[in-house]
Write an enzyme that holds these catalytic residues in place. Sequence first.
Site, PDB file in Angstrom:
ATOM      1  N   GLU A  34       1.176  -1.366  -0.192  1.00  0.00           N
ATOM      2  CA  GLU A  34      -0.078   0.269  -0.162  1.00  0.00           C
ATOM      3  C   GLU A  34       1.003   1.521   0.124  1.00  0.00           C
ATOM      4  O   GLU A  34       0.440   2.284  -0.568  1.00  0.00           O
ATOM      5  CB  GLU A  34      -0.853   0.416   1.257  1.00  0.00           C
ATOM      6  N   ASP A  52      -8.529   6.441  -7.811  1.00  0.00           N
ATOM      7  CA  ASP A  52      -9.677   5.204  -8.477  1.00  0.00           C
ATOM      8  C   ASP A  52     -10.246   5.087  -8.077  1.00  0.00           C
ATOM      9  O   ASP A  52     -11.795   4.050  -7.677  1.00  0.00           O
ATOM     10  CB  ASP A  52      -9.004   4.183  -7.252  1.00  0.00           C
ATOM     11  N   THR A  57      -7.913   8.640   0.172  1.00  0.00           N
ATOM     12  CA  THR A  57      -7.111   7.465   0.062  1.00  0.00           C
ATOM     13  C   THR A  57      -6.243   7.751   1.459  1.00  0.00           C
ATOM     14  O   THR A  57      -5.496   8.734   1.369  1.00  0.00           O
ATOM     15  CB  THR A  57      -6.610   6.079  -0.592  1.00  0.00           C
TER      16      THR A  57
END
Length: 249
Positions: A34, A52, A57
């Site tokens: 990640e 995305d 995020t």
Amino acid sequence: MFGLPRAAAVPAAAPGLDDPAKKEIAMKLVSSAENSTLDWKAQYSYIEDIGDGRGYTAGIIGFCSGTGDMLDLVELYADRRPGNVLAAYLPALRGVNGTDSHDGLDPHFADDWREAAQDAAFQQAQNDERDRVYFNPAVQQGKTDGVRALGQFAYYDAIVMHGDGGDATSFSSIRRRALSQARPPAQGGDETTYLDAFLDARVWAMKQEEAHSDTSRVDTAQRVFLRQGNLDLNPPLDWKVYGDSYHIG
């Protein structure tokens, strides 16, 4: 005493992924994929829009403004620390849930997230939500299926990326696809054969979405451990993600 048979020693069960040392390995493995680092604790302050379709995020497990888990996290933080710097964004987070919008979040949300990440209460909230939503369900399902630490990690990594909703690429759907090909140990199947099927299903799910189409976190990490027969995820571990090499001694 003489002539009595000695009781056979019963081997202790190998620790699951919820063993503290194994859990630390799991956190590092996910962080390598990640965040391209093993220093997962440095990721409390991480935040960006990676394009995305899930909005921002952020944090140690990639909480997203568009998928609801970031909202749950900030609500928990507000319960524990009323008036914190992120509490004012709760209406906006409710509004953008299910979208990639930044409405009501920009221009200061990212900076305020990084400020909040210095608060031990926010760090603990991230830990607790990670465990409640992702880690504990994955480990419990893994134990129910009779897979050891590596299989439990494969479940965890899948649920981190895909969530566990009702769509065809969710964790539960990936597991069902695997079950159509092989039986887990709890159903009398071979563990390696089943995990191979699960990783095959995971790769299929990843390739359904451009943002996740690089499958190296499976191909050159989890599959490597499986090929080595390291079902207990014992160090030393050597793997690659996105071409970068990592080691846990």
